[in-house]
Scaffold this active site. Sequence first.
Site, mmCIF file in Angstrom:
data_model
loop_
_atom_site.group_PDB
_atom_site.id
_atom_site.type_symbol
_atom_site.label_atom_id
_atom_site.label_comp_id
_atom_site.label_asym_id
_atom_site.label_seq_id
_atom_site.Cartn_x
_atom_site.Cartn_y
_atom_site.Cartn_z
ATOM 1 C CG HIS A 99 -1.690 1.251 1.436
ATOM 2 N ND1 HIS A 99 -3.022 1.359 1.121
ATOM 3 C CD2 HIS A 99 -1.328 2.465 1.930
ATOM 4 C CE1 HIS A 99 -3.445 2.587 1.391
ATOM 5 N NE2 HIS A 99 -2.436 3.281 1.894
ATOM 6 C CD GLU A 100 1.863 3.586 3.655
ATOM 7 O OE1 GLU A 100 2.188 4.656 3.100
ATOM 8 O OE2 GLU A 100 0.796 3.456 4.286
ATOM 9 C CG HIS A 114 0.487 6.261 -0.692
ATOM 10 N ND1 HIS A 114 -0.587 6.785 -1.360
ATOM 11 C CD2 HIS A 114 -0.017 5.658 0.425
ATOM 12 C CE1 HIS A 114 -1.695 6.525 -0.680
ATOM 13 N NE2 HIS A 114 -1.378 5.832 0.404
#
Length: 496
Positions: free
Chosen positions: A24-25, A28
Amino acid sequence: MTVVLYIVGIVLFLIGISISIGLHELGHLTPAKRFGVKVTHYMVGFGPTVFSFRRGETEYGIKALPLGGFIAMPGMYPPLTATTRRADTASGGDALHAEDAVGDDHLGDGTAEGNTGADVVTEAPRPRKQRRGRLFENTMADARDFSNQEIEPGEEHRTFYALNVPKRLVVMFSGPLVNLVLGIIIMAISLIGIGIMAPTTTVQTVVECAVPASEAAQRPADQKKSCQDDDPLTPAWEAGIKPGDDITSVAGVSTDSWDELSGVIKQHAGERVDVEFTRDGRSQSVNVPIIAHESVRVDDSGRPVMNADGTPQTVTEGFFGVGPVQERQPLPLNEFPGAVWEQVSGVFHAIVTLPVKLIDIAEVATGSKERDAEGLVGMVGVGRIAGEIVSTDKFQIMEKAQLGLGMLGSLNIFLFAFNMIPLLPLDGGHIAVGLYEGARRQINKFRGRGRIGPFDTARLLPLTYVVIGLMLCMTALLVYVDLVKPVTLDAIFNSG
């Protein structure tokens, strides 16, 4: 050995959720770096740092508590000089409108700045504006200072707020999108790769007598499990069908699946039909009467269709008298999108009804209500269930793997849906701010008022703190209930 396997299950769950958070990170991080944003930290987990290393300007690491993660980008809270910056496009970008900047982004400190380069215009303080927002003024100022402390001179263009709105939306949406894609991939591995238990055309059981369910329910307990002398025999029993027979056609219609076989039998109620089957590799055929019986009509979701007076509708269907062998089969590709939609929509519905479910959990915590096996479960509860899956002897290895994958896939889809809630500090909050800022800029452009700076996200800190407080309360409540009144694997299957 059971205790060891239980611990292994919990560890595997922690690894799976940590990988999901890390990806998920990474969702980003990748576009942020691609767009030239300065990323100073990439961390999986919260709390003390367990392990880290630095590559270039970014520190990568793992923290002690695998309850989330973050990347640090300077400029998440733009400085006031950026939020009040405006160039008047109608006059070629040379004129400054400090009063418009105050109207759009004034924070109650009596100062507004418009900037087309090095020029700054300051408006005199307004007493009424000064009194607004004093409670959080220092907090907002501290947030801006902390957010921009790692910006070196000349790096202002590498901040998050310096990105245009579409790029900011890409950076913030890519994280949840990774969880959605990962959840779908895990579902594909589980449903298509491993497969689901589905009925086949091979006979597992043959029913001896045909007794309506309503009549069977009224019989004494000692007669419910056995046929009586005057009970009619089923067509399959009379025809000599045996377990292991593979039914290949009914009434001349090829039956390649149980659904096809069942559908043809239901359509020929009260008729005599030919039933072809193979036994020990040899094809055989029998001519049998299909019994007509009344059954409750159901819709596509399996729920009874009701009449206006509240009674269930009935339909006449054929009955043959066999039960199928269950085998693991890949989910058909054309059914997979429907399975994904059902999972995603179910998760969003659960989030919409989250306040009601939290009230239920609070009642469970106070002892006034029993725990619902299909209700909310926190991270501690999911970890306990993972331990039970690995340590139980009720499932084969393949079944355990599928249960674990199903749980991990659901968690990833939950992470996607939860992060899309349009409230800070969630990704959906940043997306909402970006959409608002983009709409505001388009309106100002349409009105010929020129370009304005980024929205001052620090103004939303009071709401952000409320959301964080509610999330912490929810986490604490779920941890308590998961420890005191946990949901067990048996309870989940019994509820289904």
